[in-house]
Write a protein that holds these residues in place. Structure first.
Motif, PDB file in Angstrom:
ATOM      1  N   CYS A 469       0.834  -1.205   0.000  1.00 54.60           N
ATOM      2  CA  CYS A 469       0.000   0.000   0.000  1.00 54.60           C
ATOM      3  C   CYS A 469       0.872   1.261   0.000  1.00 54.60           C
ATOM      4  CB  CYS A 469      -0.928   0.009   1.212  1.00 54.60           C
ATOM      5  SG  CYS A 469      -2.220  -1.269   1.187  1.00 54.60           S
ATOM      6  N   ALA A 470       1.936   1.242   0.808  1.00 58.39           N
ATOM      7  CA  ALA A 470       2.834   2.402   0.859  1.00 58.39           C
ATOM      8  C   ALA A 470       3.512   2.627  -0.483  1.00 58.39           C
ATOM      9  CB  ALA A 470       3.878   2.195   1.961  1.00 58.39           C
ATOM     10  N   ASN A 471       3.878   1.541  -1.143  1.00 54.99           N
ATOM     11  CA  ASN A 471       4.530   1.655  -2.447  1.00 54.99           C
ATOM     12  C   ASN A 471       3.585   2.241  -3.492  1.00 54.99           C
ATOM     13  OD1 ASN A 471       6.891   0.900  -4.255  1.00 54.99           O
ATOM     14  ND2 ASN A 471       5.234  -0.229  -5.247  1.00 54.99           N
ATOM     15  N   GLU A 472       2.304   1.856  -3.414  1.00 57.48           N
ATOM     16  CA  GLU A 472       1.318   2.385  -4.347  1.00 57.48           C
ATOM     17  C   GLU A 472       1.185   3.909  -4.228  1.00 57.48           C
ATOM     18  OE1 GLU A 472      -0.892   0.628  -6.712  1.00 57.48           O
ATOM     19  OE2 GLU A 472       0.923  -0.582  -6.424  1.00 57.48           O
ATOM     20  N   CYS A 473       1.474   4.441  -3.043  1.00 60.04           N
ATOM     21  CA  CYS A 473       1.388   5.894  -2.814  1.00 60.04           C
ATOM     22  C   CYS A 473       2.722   6.594  -3.052  1.00 60.04           C
ATOM     23  CB  CYS A 473       0.936   6.170  -1.388  1.00 60.04           C
ATOM     24  SG  CYS A 473      -0.675   5.469  -0.967  1.00 60.04           S
ATOM     25  N   GLY A 474       3.779   5.821  -3.324  1.00 58.14           N
ATOM     26  CA  GLY A 474       5.099   6.418  -3.525  1.00 58.14           C
ATOM     27  C   GLY A 474       5.822   6.719  -2.232  1.00 58.14           C
ATOM     28  N   TYR A 475       5.336   6.193  -1.093  1.00 57.33           N
ATOM     29  CA  TYR A 475       5.939   6.504   0.197  1.00 57.33           C
ATOM     30  C   TYR A 475       7.243   5.755   0.464  1.00 57.33           C
ATOM     31  CZ  TYR A 475       1.502   8.775   1.340  1.00 57.33           C
ATOM     32  OH  TYR A 475       0.400   9.590   1.354  1.00 57.33           O
ATOM     33  N   ILE A 476       7.426   4.622  -0.184  1.00 56.52           N
ATOM     34  CA  ILE A 476       8.683   3.885   0.019  1.00 56.52           C
ATOM     35  C   ILE A 476       9.827   4.610  -0.685  1.00 56.52           C
ATOM     36  CG2 ILE A 476       9.912   1.745  -0.526  1.00 56.52           C
ATOM     37  CD1 ILE A 476       7.364   0.221   0.050  1.00 56.52           C
ATOM     38  N   ASP A 477       9.596   5.038  -1.927  1.00 58.35           N
ATOM     39  CA  ASP A 477      10.639   5.748  -2.676  1.00 58.35           C
ATOM     40  C   ASP A 477      11.043   7.051  -1.998  1.00 58.35           C
ATOM     41  OD1 ASP A 477      10.663   3.768  -4.585  1.00 58.35           O
ATOM     42  OD2 ASP A 477       9.274   4.807  -5.938  1.00 58.35           O
ATOM     43  N   THR A 478      10.094   7.710  -1.337  1.00 58.61           N
ATOM     44  CA  THR A 478      10.402   8.979  -0.669  1.00 58.61           C
ATOM     45  C   THR A 478      10.863   8.795   0.770  1.00 58.61           C
ATOM     46  OG1 THR A 478       8.060   9.211  -0.055  1.00 58.61           O
ATOM     47  CG2 THR A 478       8.774  10.276  -2.097  1.00 58.61           C
ATOM     48  N   GLY A 479      10.923   7.540   1.253  1.00 58.22           N
ATOM     49  CA  GLY A 479      11.424   7.271   2.592  1.00 58.22           C
ATOM     50  C   GLY A 479      10.443   7.570   3.708  1.00 58.22           C
ATOM     51  N   VAL A 480       9.154   7.695   3.378  1.00 53.85           N
ATOM     52  CA  VAL A 480       8.150   7.984   4.403  1.00 53.85           C
ATOM     53  C   VAL A 480       7.811   6.727   5.201  1.00 53.85           C
ATOM     54  CG1 VAL A 480       5.768   8.748   4.784  1.00 53.85           C
ATOM     55  CG2 VAL A 480       7.186   9.901   3.089  1.00 53.85           C
ATOM     56  N   ILE A 481       7.725   5.592   4.520  1.00 55.70           N
ATOM     57  CA  ILE A 481       7.443   4.296   5.143  1.00 55.70           C
ATOM     58  C   ILE A 481       8.446   3.293   4.598  1.00 55.70           C
ATOM     59  CG2 ILE A 481       5.739   2.426   5.377  1.00 55.70           C
ATOM     60  CD1 ILE A 481       3.537   4.500   5.158  1.00 55.70           C
TER      61      ILE A 481
END
Length: 568
Positions: A469-481
């Motif tokens: 789910c985090a990857n779908e929002c782009g949060y992994i690439d930006t280091g948020v999750i």
């Protein structure tokens, strides 16, 4: 010859004659002087004190009369103007009419006129007396007549002033009554308007929340709208569109975007969707618990809710036999939605007995490992969830070209936030991950989450689900999750960065919730916070009974280990 003496015939005759002559002369002079004075009363300039006093009294009397009339006219005009202004103010609901102030002002001015009149009379009398002393008795008669005329004029002025005061008071009282009536009428109008506004507030609130995005979905290709937005006229465009299209929207298939609000019977699309979700989970549990098995294997996934609702909207609104609006929800429409849901989702199960060779190891007592083969028969329960897509349902219901086009418009990418608002009461912002997670509710077996992570076969996939789910929002690439497959590693990542709260914390949508089922201080499970209401935390969790489902817990529950707080 001696002088002959004679005696006066009448004693004192000569002296008397002389006095008479003198008196005669004096009377002539007085007559001439009186004549001159009389002529001065008609023709002389104001060079003498007598004429100055007389003219002053006459002028003062005239001024008193004129001032009384002027004050009456002035106060009347002012009262009318004040009345008009206060009536306008009453209509606007801004202020109360201050009638007493106008009355006091009129009385004060009238009192000033009276005081000035008295002062003028006193001054005139003083001037006349001084003039009388200097000119003698001749002026007394003229002065008395003038004073009497002045007194008469003063009395007339006083009467006029009193009449003016009474008229002003009457005007003020009339104005007060008119203003009070206007205020009461304005208050009644305001109360009626308030009641009307309250009665329509719900509909307006619905329109404001859903119209903008709905209109974007309907007329996204309209060049005129794009030009207006580019020119900074979006607000005006929205107002015009709300007025012109809200009725059309509510009555069309796009009325589904308004269904997130209470219809007045306690039903919303959210409550109905949750009820159907609960029914779906109960049927899965019934299948699992109602069949004896040794091994459970589940696979498949159910239809996405926005597709279910899109099909429901088109079918219900365009039904040739019984078309209905879809902006509201009631019992009959709930049954229609349930029927479509179960036509799109099918739960099937089967069991299979397998005979397997099982190898067991044991110690022979001398340090040797002995392997023993045994034959074991085990019962496998396979549960499969199959679903139909929106396109497949369009074929099933024989949708025509127009119905298929409406279905396509409802399912357009730009409407995803609308669907989240209708289904879950959330929209955009930090809750984007919640929208993604909710779209996956109903998945069984964890595919594609664990395979996306890189595993070749099924694993305990709750952490894989959160990472997906985090990857779908782009949060992994930006280091948020972080991308994590183990709950311990995930919780430690947040702790190391100071982005951690314990289980007593009240979280917000989008926070990552970690669980400790056994109370041993080690995290066993992870999910995503959907929302918090009335002391309850609602979550979306993967691998909850091998499915993706919504759960809830009391804030501070003993099974909640803590929360990761992403820096969205």
């Amino acid at each position: 010859m001696a002088d002959i003496k004679t005696r006066d015939a009448v004693k004192g005759t000569i002296k008397t004659i002389d006095k008479a002559a003198i008196a005669s002369e004096r009377m002539k002079a007085a007559y001439a002087k009186t004549k001159d004075k009389a002529e001065q009363g008609y023709y002389a300039d104001e060079s003498s004190a007598t004429e100055y006093a007389s003219d002053k009294v006459s002028y003062t009397a005239e001024r008193v009369t004129e001032e009384g009339v002027h004050q009456f006219n002035k106060q009347g005009k002012k009262g009318v103007q004040t009345t008009k202004e206060n009536i306008v103010k009453a209509k606007d609901g801004i202020a109360d009419f201050k009638t007493k102030r106008a009355m006091k002002s009129a009385e004060k001015r009238a009192s000033n006129v009276h005081t000035q009149t008295v002062r003028t009379k006193t001054q005139a009398e003083k001037t006349i007396k001084q003039s009388a002393r200097s000119t003698g008795k001749t002026i007394k008669f003229t002065t008395k007549g003038t004073v009497k005329s002045a007194e008469k004029s003063v009395k007339t002025a006083q009467s006029t002033s009193k009449a003016a005061i009474k008229t002003a008071e009457h005007t003020a009282k009339t104005a007060q009554k008119t203003a009070q009536a206007s205020v009461k009428a304005a208050q009644r109008a305001a109360q009626a308007a308030k009641a009307t506004a309250k009665a329509t507030a719900h509909a307006v609130k619905v329109a404001v929340k859903a119209t903008i995005a709905a209109v974007k979905a309907i007329i996204a290709g309209t060049k005129a709208l794009i030009s207006a937005i580019a020119a900074g006229g979006w607000v005006a465009v929205v107002i015009i569109i709300v007025i012109c299209l809200v009725g059309l929207l509510v009555g069309s298939v796009f009325g589904i975007f308004f269904s997130g609000e209470d219809s007045g019977n306690g039903m919303t699309m959210q409550t109905v969707v949750r009820e159907i979700n609960t029914e779906y989970d109960a049927k899965l549990d019934e299948t699992k618990n109602g069949t004896a098995h040794d091994v459970l294997e589940m696979s498949g996934s159910r239809a996405v809710w926005k597709e279910v609702l899109a099909v429901y909207s088109v079918k219900t609104n365009t039904d040739p036999d019984n078309p209905q609006e879809v902006a509201t929800m009631d019992d009959s429409k709930k049954e229609l939605l349930k029927n479509i849901f179960w036509e799109m989702n099918e739960i099937s199960s089967r069991t299979e007995s397998k005979t397997e060779t099982q190898i067991t190891e044991s110690d022979d007592g001398h340090g040797n490992i002995i392997q023993t083969e045994t034959t074991v028969t085990r019962t496998y329960l396979y549960i499969t969830v199959a679903h139909k897509t929106a396109e497949e349902m369009a074929d099933k219901y024989n949708f025509n070209a127009d119905q298929r086009e409406q279905l396509s418009e409802l399912l357009a990418e730009e409407n995803n936030s609308l669907w989240s608002q209708v289904l879950y009461g959330i929209s955009g912002g930090d809750s984007e991950i919640v929208n993604v997670a909710l779209s996956q509710v109903g998945n069984i077996g964890g595919q594609p989450y664990w395979s996306w992570y890189g595993f070749e076969g099924r694993v305990e996939w709750c952490a894989c689900f959160v990472s997906w789910c985090a990857n779908e929002c782009g949060y992994i690439d930006t280091g948020v999750i972080p991308k994590f497959a183990g709950c311990v590693l995930g919780s430690q990542w947040f702790m190391d960065r100071g982005q951690w709260q314990d289980g007593s914390f009240e979280p917000s949508a989008g926070h990552i919730i970690f669980f400790d089922w056994e109370g041993d201080g080690v995290t066993d499970h992870v999910g995503i916070v959907e929302r918090v209401e009335n002391g309850t935390v609602y979550t979306v969790e993967g691998n909850s009974g091998d499915t993706c489902r919504q759960n809830r817990y009391a804030i501070g529950s003993s099974v909640i280990y803590g929360y990761g707080i992403p820096a969205y």
